[in-house]
Design a protein around this motif. Structure first.
Motif, PDB file in Angstrom:
ATOM      1  N   ALA A 134      22.249  71.849  39.130  1.00  0.00           N
ATOM      2  CA  ALA A 134      21.392  71.762  37.696  1.00  0.00           C
ATOM      3  C   ALA A 134      19.818  71.763  37.763  1.00  0.00           C
ATOM      4  CB  ALA A 134      21.764  70.246  37.081  1.00  0.00           C
ATOM      5  N   THR A 136      18.584  74.634  35.391  1.00  0.00           N
ATOM      6  CA  THR A 136      18.141  75.141  34.048  1.00  0.00           C
ATOM      7  C   THR A 136      18.222  74.143  33.068  1.00  0.00           C
ATOM      8  OG1 THR A 136      19.100  77.406  34.835  1.00  0.00           O
ATOM      9  CG2 THR A 136      18.622  77.233  32.407  1.00  0.00           C
ATOM     10  N   SER A 142      13.937  80.823  33.455  1.00  0.00           N
ATOM     11  CA  SER A 142      13.223  81.622  34.680  1.00  0.00           C
ATOM     12  C   SER A 142      11.962  80.847  34.840  1.00  0.00           C
ATOM     13  CB  SER A 142      12.777  83.034  34.030  1.00  0.00           C
ATOM     14  OG  SER A 142      13.747  83.594  33.502  1.00  0.00           O
ATOM     15  N   PHE A 166      23.714  75.041  30.803  1.00  0.00           N
ATOM     16  CA  PHE A 166      24.593  76.238  31.407  1.00  0.00           C
ATOM     17  C   PHE A 166      24.688  76.038  32.891  1.00  0.00           C
ATOM     18  CE2 PHE A 166      22.932  78.800  27.780  1.00  0.00           C
ATOM     19  CZ  PHE A 166      23.917  79.449  27.281  1.00  0.00           C
ATOM     20  N   ILE A 167      25.365  74.730  33.035  1.00  0.00           N
ATOM     21  CA  ILE A 167      25.574  74.359  34.642  1.00  0.00           C
ATOM     22  C   ILE A 167      27.116  74.876  34.921  1.00  0.00           C
ATOM     23  CG2 ILE A 167      25.681  72.413  36.288  1.00  0.00           C
ATOM     24  CD1 ILE A 167      22.741  73.440  34.913  1.00  0.00           C
ATOM     25  N   THR A 168      27.407  75.569  35.722  1.00  0.00           N
ATOM     26  CA  THR A 168      28.616  76.171  36.215  1.00  0.00           C
ATOM     27  C   THR A 168      29.513  75.141  36.830  1.00  0.00           C
ATOM     28  OG1 THR A 168      27.637  78.361  36.598  1.00  0.00           O
ATOM     29  CG2 THR A 168      29.576  77.823  37.748  1.00  0.00           C
ATOM     30  N   LYS A 211      31.161  80.959  25.941  1.00  0.00           N
ATOM     31  CA  LYS A 211      30.356  82.147  26.287  1.00  0.00           C
ATOM     32  C   LYS A 211      31.027  83.402  25.725  1.00  0.00           C
ATOM     33  CE  LYS A 211      30.506  81.168  30.764  1.00  0.00           C
ATOM     34  NZ  LYS A 211      31.484  80.037  30.777  1.00  0.00           N
ATOM     35  N   PHE A 378      22.223  85.168  35.345  1.00  0.00           N
ATOM     36  CA  PHE A 378      22.104  84.064  35.843  1.00  0.00           C
ATOM     37  C   PHE A 378      21.530  84.219  37.310  1.00  0.00           C
ATOM     38  CE2 PHE A 378      27.138  83.665  36.582  1.00  0.00           C
ATOM     39  CZ  PHE A 378      27.035  84.649  37.237  1.00  0.00           C
ATOM     40  N   GLY A 380      18.794  84.396  38.127  1.00  0.00           N
ATOM     41  CA  GLY A 380      17.456  84.989  37.998  1.00  0.00           C
ATOM     42  C   GLY A 380      17.628  86.288  37.321  1.00  0.00           C
ATOM     43  N   THR A 381      17.103  86.416  36.096  1.00  0.00           N
ATOM     44  CA  THR A 381      17.310  87.518  35.396  1.00  0.00           C
ATOM     45  C   THR A 381      16.709  89.126  35.931  1.00  0.00           C
ATOM     46  OG1 THR A 381      15.178  87.633  34.237  1.00  0.00           O
ATOM     47  CG2 THR A 381      16.908  86.302  33.325  1.00  0.00           C
ATOM     48  N   LEU A 387      10.188  90.805  39.701  1.00  0.00           N
ATOM     49  CA  LEU A 387       8.811  90.193  39.948  1.00  0.00           C
ATOM     50  C   LEU A 387       8.881  89.815  41.618  1.00  0.00           C
ATOM     51  CD1 LEU A 387       8.223  87.907  36.824  1.00  0.00           C
ATOM     52  CD2 LEU A 387       6.976  89.816  37.654  1.00  0.00           C
TER      53      LEU A 387
HETATM   54  C1  LIG Z   1      27.282  81.722  32.743  1.00  0.00           C
HETATM   55  C2  LIG Z   1      26.013  81.193  33.069  1.00  0.00           C
HETATM   56  C3  LIG Z   1      26.159  80.057  34.348  1.00  0.00           C
HETATM   57  C4  LIG Z   1      24.843  79.408  34.716  1.00  0.00           C
HETATM   58  N1  LIG Z   1      25.059  78.715  35.758  1.00  0.00           N
HETATM   59  C5  LIG Z   1      23.856  77.915  35.944  1.00  0.00           C
HETATM   60  C6  LIG Z   1      23.941  76.767  37.075  1.00  0.00           C
HETATM   61  O1  LIG Z   1      24.909  76.791  37.704  1.00  0.00           O
HETATM   62  N2  LIG Z   1      22.769  76.165  37.244  1.00  0.00           N
HETATM   63  C7  LIG Z   1      21.588  76.381  36.822  1.00  0.00           C
HETATM   64  O2  LIG Z   1      20.488  75.579  37.050  1.00  0.00           O
HETATM   65  N3  LIG Z   1      21.500  77.440  35.695  1.00  0.00           N
HETATM   66  C8  LIG Z   1      22.590  78.138  35.344  1.00  0.00           C
HETATM   67  N4  LIG Z   1      22.604  79.200  34.303  1.00  0.00           N
HETATM   68  C9  LIG Z   1      21.007  79.497  33.696  1.00  0.00           C
HETATM   69  C10 LIG Z   1      20.748  80.795  34.303  1.00  0.00           C
HETATM   70  O3  LIG Z   1      20.091  80.751  35.423  1.00  0.00           O
HETATM   71  C11 LIG Z   1      19.562  81.042  33.167  1.00  0.00           C
HETATM   72  O4  LIG Z   1      20.161  81.397  32.165  1.00  0.00           O
HETATM   73  C12 LIG Z   1      18.325  82.245  33.639  1.00  0.00           C
HETATM   74  O5  LIG Z   1      17.714  81.729  34.770  1.00  0.00           O
HETATM   75  C13 LIG Z   1      17.680  82.373  32.676  1.00  0.00           C
HETATM   76  O6  LIG Z   1      16.942  81.631  31.917  1.00  0.00           O
HETATM   77  P1  LIG Z   1      16.998  81.596  30.243  1.00  0.00           P
HETATM   78  O7  LIG Z   1      18.468  81.729  30.090  1.00  0.00           O
HETATM   79  O8  LIG Z   1      16.296  80.080  29.945  1.00  0.00           O
HETATM   80  O9  LIG Z   1      16.152  82.827  29.943  1.00  0.00           O
HETATM   81  P2  LIG Z   1      14.459  82.762  29.830  1.00  0.00           P
HETATM   82  O10 LIG Z   1      13.890  82.457  31.164  1.00  0.00           O
HETATM   83  O11 LIG Z   1      14.013  82.172  28.592  1.00  0.00           O
HETATM   84  O12 LIG Z   1      14.223  84.447  29.691  1.00  0.00           O
HETATM   85  C14 LIG Z   1      14.447  85.103  28.623  1.00  0.00           C
HETATM   86  C15 LIG Z   1      14.082  86.656  28.672  1.00  0.00           C
HETATM   87  O13 LIG Z   1      12.721  86.528  29.200  1.00  0.00           O
HETATM   88  C16 LIG Z   1      12.483  87.246  30.604  1.00  0.00           C
HETATM   89  N5  LIG Z   1      11.399  86.522  31.225  1.00  0.00           N
HETATM   90  C17 LIG Z   1      11.225  85.366  31.124  1.00  0.00           C
HETATM   91  N6  LIG Z   1      10.278  84.938  32.063  1.00  0.00           N
HETATM   92  C18 LIG Z   1       9.494  86.374  32.490  1.00  0.00           C
HETATM   93  C19 LIG Z   1       8.702  86.824  33.175  1.00  0.00           C
HETATM   94  N7  LIG Z   1       7.725  85.934  33.578  1.00  0.00           N
HETATM   95  N8  LIG Z   1       8.330  88.087  33.349  1.00  0.00           N
HETATM   96  C20 LIG Z   1       9.376  88.777  32.730  1.00  0.00           C
HETATM   97  N9  LIG Z   1      10.352  88.490  31.958  1.00  0.00           N
HETATM   98  C21 LIG Z   1      10.531  87.327  31.837  1.00  0.00           C
HETATM   99  C22 LIG Z   1      13.938  87.024  31.150  1.00  0.00           C
HETATM  100  O14 LIG Z   1      14.141  88.143  32.151  1.00  0.00           O
HETATM  101  C23 LIG Z   1      15.057  87.321  30.212  1.00  0.00           C
HETATM  102  O15 LIG Z   1      15.000  88.541  29.839  1.00  0.00           O
HETATM  103  C24 LIG Z   1      23.759  79.866  34.066  1.00  0.00           C
HETATM  104  C25 LIG Z   1      23.585  80.746  33.154  1.00  0.00           C
HETATM  105  C26 LIG Z   1      24.767  81.140  32.419  1.00  0.00           C
HETATM  106  C27 LIG Z   1      24.780  82.297  31.237  1.00  0.00           C
END
Ligand SMILES: Cc1cc2nc3c(=O)[nH]c(=O)nc-3n(C[C@H](O)[C@H](O)[C@H](O)COP(=O)(O)OP(=O)(O)OC[C@H]3O[C@@H](n4cnc5c(N)ncnc54)[C@H](O)[C@@H]3O)c2cc1C
Length: 403
Positions: A134, A136, A142, A166-168, A211, A378, A380-381, A387
């Motif tokens: 956990a 996020t 991000s 969003f914790i798997t 989802k 997930f 990391g986008t 980056l």
């Molecule tokens: C099905 C699912 C399972 C998941 N499981 C887990 C889990 O087990 N544990 C956990 O901790 N998290 C989990 N996550 C969370 C996931 O890791 C985050 O959704 C992901 O890191 C993106 O964060 P965010 O959704 O807040 O998007 P944001 O960080 O808000 O990003 C939004 C957009 O802005 C872009 N962006 C953000 N910062 C920058 C930057 N500096 N430069 C350029 N572009 C940028 C991103 O690429 C994206 O397109 C899960 C998510 C999903 C959907």
């Protein structure tokens, strides 16, 4: 140079997992997606098959001596396993019993006692057990350094307050690795990593997320409200964090070791979609092989196949580097970025090439089109992977020119 030839053991495992995916996962896939849950009979099948998270790296990259030999052979095997099982259905792979993403941090910095204690539960193969990770938060995805969950040192341990999202496997985890900040003004240096066990007072599961894809896999919100966690659950112990950014490093190191697996999952889904599209087109044009339209479709299918293979090569390379203990952060991010992006496109193309008059041609193609979307998000986008790649490239160039 990387040796990409499969060993006899790898071939056997791949064939076995493909059989398992074909006979035990695919037949359950659509119903599980509809129900947004996996029925208990799947876990009985898992138990009968002997498949376990041991095939997944419970402690990839761990510095532990006892783990070294196993890890050396494991990440590559895990990548193969990840592709095969995701070819069946990635939700089922993510729902396999085991520590999941929570495993690497416990291995990385857990004391021997903590490793023994938190992994012991997975020796019970009679019942499915889960770990979770956990990091996020509603306001920090991000931007990992910006987590707001607080941990305050109190007598005998820490008090945690905050919400994770969003914790798997969050709602069914036996324990969760939780990242919190001792002082947000310290940024990354203030991060601490805890294992919070289910049933701990002040720890509750919020809503389960509804989802677009990977619906059968549990993803939940976790709430910590004056949650007391004893000192023994601070991963690595207090000394570990003194004058270091260990908490943050752990969060990042987890991703380096698991991104090849996520890339392999994307490859598995893209391969499934490309294969299904080919089957449907071959069937449809059985008597129309000479048509220009068929030839154009074949070209598009061949192109999809090439991109699946390219994504697989990048993925294998990052696993290979990890196995030989070479820095692989850049390779892992490249594999994840490329596989994630191409897989999203391939699943879309598979649907488009086979759709007739806008109708959904096949329920699996429709499902994979939804499932694949998150692979660009997930762990990391795609932007974040780029980056990381750019940062590593600049580091390399800087090192070469002596900056
Ligand atoms: C099905 C699912 C399972 C998941 N499981 C887990 C889990 O087990 N544990 C956990 O901790 N998290 C989990 N996550 C969370 C996931 O890791 C985050 O959704 C992901 O890191 C993106 O964060 P965010 O959704 O807040 O998007 P944001 O960080 O808000 O990003 C939004 C957009 O802005 C872009 N962006 C953000 N910062 C920058 C930057 N500096 N430069 C350029 N572009 C940028 C991103 O690429 C994206 O397109 C899960 C998510 C999903 C959907």
């Amino acid at each position: 140079m990387p040796d990409f030839l499969e060993t006899e053991q790898e071939k056997t495992v791949r064939a076995y997992l493909n059989h398992f995916a074909r006979t035990e996962i695919r037949p359950r896939s659509l119903e599980a997606d509809r129900m947004q849950d996996i029925q208990p009979d799947f876990y009985q099948a898992v138990q009968r098959s002997g498949i376990s998270m041991e095939m997944m790296p419970r402690n990839p990259g761990s510095r532990s001596k006892e783990g070294e030999q196993r890890e050396h052979t494991t990440l590559r095997l895990s990548v193969l396993a990840s592709e095969e099982l995701s070819w069946g259905d990635a939700s089922f792979l993510l729902s396999l019993p085991g520590p999941g993403l929570g495993g690497p941090p416990v291995s990385f910095i857990g004391t021997p006692e903590q490793r023994e204690r938190f992994f012991a539960i997975f020796k019970d193969t009679e019942h499915p057990h889960f770990g979770a990770y956990a990091l996020t938060e509603p306001e920090a995805g991000s931007d990992v350094a910006g987590i707001k969950t607080r941990c305050e040192a109190v007598n005998g341990g820490y008090r945690i307050n905050g919400t994770k999202t969003f914790i798997t496997n969050g709602s069914r985890a036996d324990w969760v690795v939780v990242f919190a900040s001792i002082d947000p003004s310290l940024g990354r240096a203030g991060h601490r990593t805890f294992v919070v066990e289910r049933g701990t007072q002040g720890f509750s599961v919020g809503r389960r997320h509804h989802k677009l894809g990977l619906r059968a896999n549990d993803t939940a919100e976790l709430v910590f409200s004056d949650c007391f966690v004893p000192e023994e659950n601070l991963l690595g112990g207090r000394a570990h964090y003194e004058q270091s950014k260990e908490g943050f490093k752990v969060a990042m190191a987890t991703f380096d070791s698991t991104r090849p697996l996520v890339a392999a999952m994307a490859v598995g889904i893209a391969r499934a979609a490309a294969e299904r599209a080919r089957e449907l087109i071959e069937e449809r044009y059985m008597l129309g092989r000479a048509l220009p339209r068929y030839r154009a479709l074949r070209e598009a299918l061949d192109d999809m196949d090439r991109r699946v293979r390219a994504a697989r090569l990048l993925t294998w390379k990052s696993a290979f580097l990890a196995d030989v203990r070479q820095p692989q952060s850049r390779a892992a991010s490249m594999a994840k970025a490329y596989a994630g992006k191409e897989a999203v496109l391939i699943c879309r193309e598979a649907l488009e090439l086979t759709a007739d008059s806008g109708e959904v041609p096949d329920p699996f193609l429709e499902k994979w089109f939804r499932d694949i979307r998150v692979f660009d998000i997930f762990e990391g986008t795609a932007q974040i992977q780029r980056l990381v790649v750019a940062r590593r490239l600049f580091e390399e160039i800087g090192a070469k020119v002596g900056l």
